[in-house]
Enzyme design. Structure first.
Site, PDB file in Angstrom:
ATOM      1  N   CYS A 144      -4.921   9.119  -2.618  1.00 21.95           N
ATOM      2  CA  CYS A 144      -5.863   8.934  -1.503  1.00 21.95           C
ATOM      3  C   CYS A 144      -5.227   8.079  -0.407  1.00 21.95           C
ATOM      4  O   CYS A 144      -5.157   6.850  -0.539  1.00 21.95           O
ATOM      5  CB  CYS A 144      -7.144   8.302  -2.033  1.00 21.95           C
ATOM      6  SG  CYS A 144      -8.309   7.919  -0.726  1.00 21.95           S
ATOM      7  N   CYS A 154      -7.586   5.538   1.240  1.00 20.77           N
ATOM      8  CA  CYS A 154      -7.930   4.387   0.384  1.00 20.77           C
ATOM      9  C   CYS A 154      -6.763   3.406   0.297  1.00 20.77           C
ATOM     10  O   CYS A 154      -6.954   2.198   0.354  1.00 20.77           O
ATOM     11  CB  CYS A 154      -8.249   4.823  -1.045  1.00 20.77           C
ATOM     12  SG  CYS A 154      -9.265   6.270  -1.201  1.00 20.77           S
ATOM     13  N   ASP A 155      -5.554   3.915   0.147  1.00 24.61           N
ATOM     14  CA  ASP A 155      -4.421   3.056  -0.212  1.00 24.61           C
ATOM     15  C   ASP A 155      -3.343   2.934   0.857  1.00 24.61           C
ATOM     16  O   ASP A 155      -2.396   2.159   0.689  1.00 24.61           O
ATOM     17  CB  ASP A 155      -3.773   3.582  -1.510  1.00 24.61           C
ATOM     18  CG  ASP A 155      -4.752   3.579  -2.663  1.00 24.61           C
ATOM     19  OD1 ASP A 155      -5.602   2.670  -2.704  1.00 24.61           O
ATOM     20  OD2 ASP A 155      -4.687   4.474  -3.518  1.00 24.61           O
TER      21      ASP A 155
END
Ligand code: NAP
Length: 297
Positions: free
Chosen positions: A127, A130-131
């Site tokens: 992701c 997200c990261d």
């Protein structure tokens, strides 16, 4: 007894809930992780009619608020079994309904190479939104050739200093719109016709070995974003529902399954196009048909 149990709180499931609640039906939604599904990972949505640009997080949150404001109850329980009589067993209890809508979406496909699990959270992510921020001014690689891989590469190019985009073929399957944007990001280097053969590192991932024909090379990276598509997770339904060879639920006329009163919506069913637009379309149709067929009894 509920009117409708909806399994999955992604766009398809939440849209089914919206339609059912507006028809004054008594519903329950099960979600194993968090509301929103895969769309949470989309940094930008630009192809949803009527909305020029919105993040996946904002879209999912708006939809979540829309249904919870109408009284939707989401139980964060994992569904383990559904039977032909519409009894739904979770890790906590068994619940009964007149109809069930399965909207369990899909999960990230893995590369299935040695040590992949070991490096998840230690250099490997599925992701980018997200990261990505963990890789500010670092070197990352994205693997895949579809819309997600290109979106991830473009998104990461604004954060990381260098982005390798590794694809196993000559041609990408991503949209022309995304392909044309790649040129605007000079720090993206495309590596075609190549597969990752080895993940290298001590505790954390530090490089990948890539094979291109007869040539093997190692590139040093800080992070690897795997964007090689999704897979359905329908094994728990396989005792009663018909699945295709890839594990997607087969349907009759779109959202009906082989069991009366059990419907399927979104990415988890056999379909031509897995997009946000078709997921919400499925959710609205599944709820409408469920209500109609329930009222006919
Ligand atoms: P996808 O379209 O299925 O693409 C998967 C990519 O990963 C393909 O390039 C595939 O290569 C490659 N791949 C698969 N297995 C691999 C492996 N083991 N090793 C290396 N490469 C592998 O998946 P996606 O990009 O996640 O998109 C899924 C759906 O969501 C699509 O319908 C897409 O259009 C949609 N989507 C839309 C948007 C948007 O509209 N903004 C954004 C993201 C996703 P091959 O071609 O060689 O199989």
């Amino acid at each position: 007894m509920y009117d409708i149990i909806i399994i999955g709180a992604g766009p398809a499931g939440l849209t089914a809930a919206l339609y059912a609640l507006r028809a004054n039906k008594n519903i329950l939604i099960f979600e194993a992780k968090t509301y929103g599904g895969q769309i949470l990972n989309a940094s930008k949505i630009e192809n949803y009619p009527g909305i020029e640009n919105i993040s996946g997080f904002d879209f999912a949150t708006n939809l979540y608020k829309q249904v919870t404001n109408l009284g939707a109850v989401i139980k964060y329980e994992t569904v383990l079994r559904v039977d032909e009589n519409k009894n739904v067993t979770t890790n906590k209890d068994t619940y009964s309904a007149k109809s069930v809508i399965i909207a369990t979406g899909s999960e990230n496909r893995r590369l299935n190479i040695e040590n992949e699990s070991k490096y998840v959270g230690k250099g490997i992510s599925y992701c980018a939104t997200c990261d990505g921020n963990f890789f500010k001014n670092k070197t990352v690689a994205v693997v895949g050739g579809g819309d997600t891989a290109l979106e991830d590469a473009i998104y990461l190019s604004d954060i990381a200093s260098k982005v390798y985009l590794i694809h196993r073929r000559e041609e990408f399957t991503a949209s022309e719109a995304l392909l044309s944007k790649l040129d605007e990001h000079s720090n993206i280097e495309i590596i075609k016709n190549s597969t990752i053969s080895k993940l290298i590192g001590e505790e954390i991932l530090s490089s990948v070995e890539i094979v291109c024909g007869d040539t093997t090379k190692v590139i040093d990276i800080d992070g690897l974003f795997i964007a090689v598509g999704q897979e359905p997770k329908n094994q728990i339904f396989s005792n009663i529902l018909e699945l295709d060879s890839l594990g997607y639920i087969k349907t009759i006329d779109g959202v009906r399954t082989n069991i009366k009163g059990i419907y399927v919506a979104g990415d988890t069913r056999v379909k031509e196009l897995r997009q946000l637009t078709t997921a919400v379309s499925d959710g609205s149709i599944a709820a409408t048909i469920a209500i109609r067929e329930m009222n006919e009894k």
